[in-house]
Design a protein around this motif. Structure first.
Motif, PDB file in Angstrom:
ATOM      1  N   TYR A  95      13.510  -7.445 -20.042  1.00 39.39           N
ATOM      2  CA  TYR A  95      13.790  -8.870 -19.895  1.00 39.39           C
ATOM      3  C   TYR A  95      12.913  -9.475 -18.804  1.00 39.39           C
ATOM      4  O   TYR A  95      12.303 -10.527 -18.986  1.00 39.39           O
ATOM      5  N   LYS A  96      12.841  -8.803 -17.666  1.00 35.76           N
ATOM      6  CA  LYS A  96      12.026  -9.314 -16.562  1.00 35.76           C
ATOM      7  C   LYS A  96      10.559  -9.395 -16.955  1.00 35.76           C
ATOM      8  O   LYS A  96       9.879 -10.366 -16.625  1.00 35.76           O
ATOM      9  N   ALA A 146      10.140 -12.396 -19.271  1.00 30.78           N
ATOM     10  CA  ALA A 146      10.332 -13.641 -18.522  1.00 30.78           C
ATOM     11  C   ALA A 146       9.130 -13.960 -17.649  1.00 30.78           C
ATOM     12  O   ALA A 146       8.686 -15.112 -17.582  1.00 30.78           O
ATOM     13  N   GLU A 198       6.687 -17.191 -18.037  1.00 32.09           N
ATOM     14  CA  GLU A 198       6.467 -18.046 -16.873  1.00 32.09           C
ATOM     15  C   GLU A 198       4.973 -18.199 -16.592  1.00 32.09           C
ATOM     16  O   GLU A 198       4.485 -19.305 -16.348  1.00 32.09           O
ATOM     17  N   GLN A 254      19.062 -18.976 -24.709  1.00 34.39           N
ATOM     18  CA  GLN A 254      19.072 -17.649 -24.095  1.00 34.39           C
ATOM     19  C   GLN A 254      20.083 -17.593 -22.957  1.00 34.39           C
ATOM     20  O   GLN A 254      20.704 -16.563 -22.727  1.00 34.39           O
ATOM     21  N   MET A 257      18.770 -12.692 -13.752  1.00 37.86           N
ATOM     22  CA  MET A 257      18.420 -14.076 -13.426  1.00 37.86           C
ATOM     23  C   MET A 257      18.784 -14.402 -11.981  1.00 37.86           C
ATOM     24  O   MET A 257      19.142 -15.522 -11.664  1.00 37.86           O
TER      25      MET A 257
END
Length: 98
Positions: A22-23, A26, A30, A66, A88
């Motif tokens: 996920y990181k 993300a 970004e 999401q 998050m």
């Protein structure tokens, strides 16, 4: 054929792959947004599900969607008595420990 996997094995698999994946995604999104998006591109009309909307509104819809699923996952993990990853930012449990 179905096979049986212990809950401990599933937890191990989850914690081994999901938060890091996920990181990674993300951070890639970004980076792409910061490098390639402009105010003009956010305002551009794009088609989604047979309708047109500004690209920025579509991105906001994806973020909201999401976030909704992240909330679902958080509730299910807590109900199962499992730790919630701080994907998050810090979780409630992380803040309580500090």
């Amino acid at each position: 054929h179905f096979f049986s996997v212990s809950s401990n094995a599933l937890i191990f698999i989850y914690w081994s792959f999901v938060p890091a994946s996920y990181k990674k995604v993300a951070l890639a999104v970004e980076h792409e947004v910061k490098e390639n998006m402009t105010d003009e591109k956010f305002a551009e009309e794009v088609e989604m599900h047979g309708h047109t909307s500004p690209r920025g509104a579509v991105l906001r819809l994806f973020i909201d969607h999401q976030t909704h699923h992240r909330g679902q996952m958080t509730v299910l993990l807590r109900q199962a008595g499992l730790p919630v990853p701080g994907v998050m930012g810090p979780t409630k449990e992380d803040r309580e420990k500090a």
